[in-house]
Enzyme design. Structure first.
Site, PDB file in Angstrom:
ATOM      1  N   ASP A  76      -8.751  -1.090 -24.515  1.00 50.97           N
ATOM      2  CA  ASP A  76      -8.381   0.301 -25.560  1.00 50.97           C
ATOM      3  C   ASP A  76      -6.685  -0.009 -25.376  1.00 50.97           C
ATOM      4  OD1 ASP A  76      -7.509   1.230 -22.909  1.00 50.97           O
ATOM      5  OD2 ASP A  76      -7.844   3.025 -23.539  1.00 50.97           O
TER       6      ASP A  76
ATOM      7  N   GLU B 137     -17.411   8.699 -24.501  1.00 47.76           N
ATOM      8  CA  GLU B 137     -16.904   7.642 -25.082  1.00 47.76           C
ATOM      9  C   GLU B 137     -16.676   7.671 -26.764  1.00 47.76           C
ATOM     10  OE1 GLU B 137     -14.909   5.406 -23.579  1.00 47.76           O
ATOM     11  OE2 GLU B 137     -15.774   5.721 -21.650  1.00 47.76           O
TER      12      GLU B 137
ATOM     13  N   TYR C 132     -14.971  -2.017 -27.845  1.00 47.71           N
ATOM     14  CA  TYR C 132     -14.503  -1.002 -26.681  1.00 47.71           C
ATOM     15  C   TYR C 132     -15.748  -0.354 -26.065  1.00 47.71           C
ATOM     16  CZ  TYR C 132     -13.259   2.832 -23.944  1.00 47.71           C
ATOM     17  OH  TYR C 132     -12.931   3.788 -22.889  1.00 47.71           O
TER      18      TYR C 132
END
Length: 368
Positions: A148, A48, A130
DNA sequence: AAGTCGGGGGA
DNA sequence: TCCCCAGACTT
């Protein structure tokens, strides 16, 4: 009786909401990615961070190299920043690497277990709304929606919503709405990944393959033929371009490089001394001035190597490179870390892309 | 709420 | 070229 049977089978589109249709599509159409389904939240954490503003295909080789060197959060926490930056070299947004490192150290210092809830994750360095939602939902199954660029685009098209999705107020509204919409979904992780996968494979920025879309019957953009008109975004300002000159100071078989301070842009990376050309100044004068300011060295231009162009997010540069020779002492006076290195040692240090373009020039000319 | 941070890939 | 990408952080 027949009716009940039909409903319980749940394979009739009329009986399925769009969330479940998406989940079903995702199960059969997702890409296999190295960090998917490994069951290790550290893999979600690393991927991520790397995926922030970066495409999947770009991240894959970096992820493999990273896992080889830092297989778990403890090994990352113990690492030197220079090693971390070297592994990140070329991926961009280098503050991500520093923050991921800080994040790992913080987690290890407080027990070594990555928290699994959205609110705790949000407190860690480098983790925003996010990434917190992604780790909580994909890594720990928590019921929280990710928002996102893909999700914003998909939802704006589904709703034919003319809002400016770059506004934080709009992002907050979508986040809130999606958290309501996932209240009863069967698999939050698959829903979230499905939204992003849909954006990457079907509902793409300049192309919408609606005929293959699992949620087209719930999409206003599709039914009105206006999908590609969304999301609406404001026109971007044109980016300025700066002239920059750098000096390759060759002395005793080595070149002088300086390390950028951590809080700067490209913080922690290495570079040749140099800087912006000032109004009325020549590139050659700029090199001599910048080298003196940055290193205290008195140099003269030997010859020009060439110029390279490079585009950053908000501006561009044209970097002119010059081979220089010392006129006086080789004593460096500099607050930043510095090093004399042979050209075959450049690979040990992390350099920004613009410097690599200069290396290419040097190679072409047989200098290194 | 707006500006700032990198670099790659596709059209 | 321009746009966009599994955004976060500072002011």
């Amino acid at each position: 009786m027949t009716f009940m049977l039909m409903m319980s089978k749940n394979d009739n589109k009329a009986s399925m909401n769009w969330q479940e249709s998406l989940i079903k599509w995702f199960a059969g159409n997702h890409r296999e990615l190295p960090w998917r389904w490994t069951g290790d939240p550290y893999d979600v954490l690393v991927s991520e961070f790397m995926l922030q503003q970066t495409q999947v295909a770009t991240v894959i080789p970096y992820f493999h190299r990273w896992k080889h060197v830092f297989p778990d959060i403890d090994s990352l926490a113990r690492a030197d920043q220079s090693e971390v930056l070297k592994l990140w070299e070329g991926l961009g947004y280098y503050s991500r690497a520093r923050r991921l490192h800080e994040c790992a150290k913080s987690v290890v210092a407080s027990g070594g277990k990555l928290p699994g809830d959205y609110e705790s994750l949000l407190k860690l360095p480098g983790i925003g709304s996010y990434t917190a939602a992604a780790i909580a939902s994909l890594g720990f199954g928590q019921r929280v929606a990710v928002v996102d660029g893909n999700v914003l685009r998909v939802r704006a098209r589904m709703l034919a919503d003319s809002s400016d999705i770059t506004k934080s107020e709009v992002k907050k509204r979508y986040f809130k709405e999606l958290n309501e919409l996932i209240r009863d979904v069967s698999d939050v992780s698959s829903f979230n990944q499905g939204m992003m996968e849909l954006g990457a494979l079907i509902c793409r920025p300049r192309e919408a393959i609606c005929v293959e879309c699992p949620v087209r019957q719930w999409c206003l953009g599709h039914s009105t033929g206006t999908a590609l008109e969304y999301p609406r975004k404001p026109a971007k300002a044109s980016r300025p371009c700066y002239d920059v000159s750098v000096g390759l100071i060759f002395h005793d078989g080595k070149y002088l490089i300086l390390r950028r301070s951590p809080e700067q842009m490209l913080g922690g990376l290495w570079e040749f001394p140099g800087g912006k050309v000032e109004p009325g100044e020549s590139h050659e004068e700029c090199v001599v001035r910048e080298v003196l300011e940055e290193t205290g060295l008195d140099v003269e231009i030997v010859r020009k190597v060439g110029a390279v162009k490079h585009a950053y997010s908000h501006f561009g540069i044209e970097m002119h490179a010059y081979i220089c020779a010392l006129r006086g002492s080789s004593e460096v006076v500099c607050e930043r870390p510095w090093a004399w290195v042979e050209s075959n040692e450049f690979g040990k240090y992390a350099f920004p892309k613009a410097n690599h373009k200069v290396f290419e020039l040097l190679k072409q000319q047989g200098v290194i």
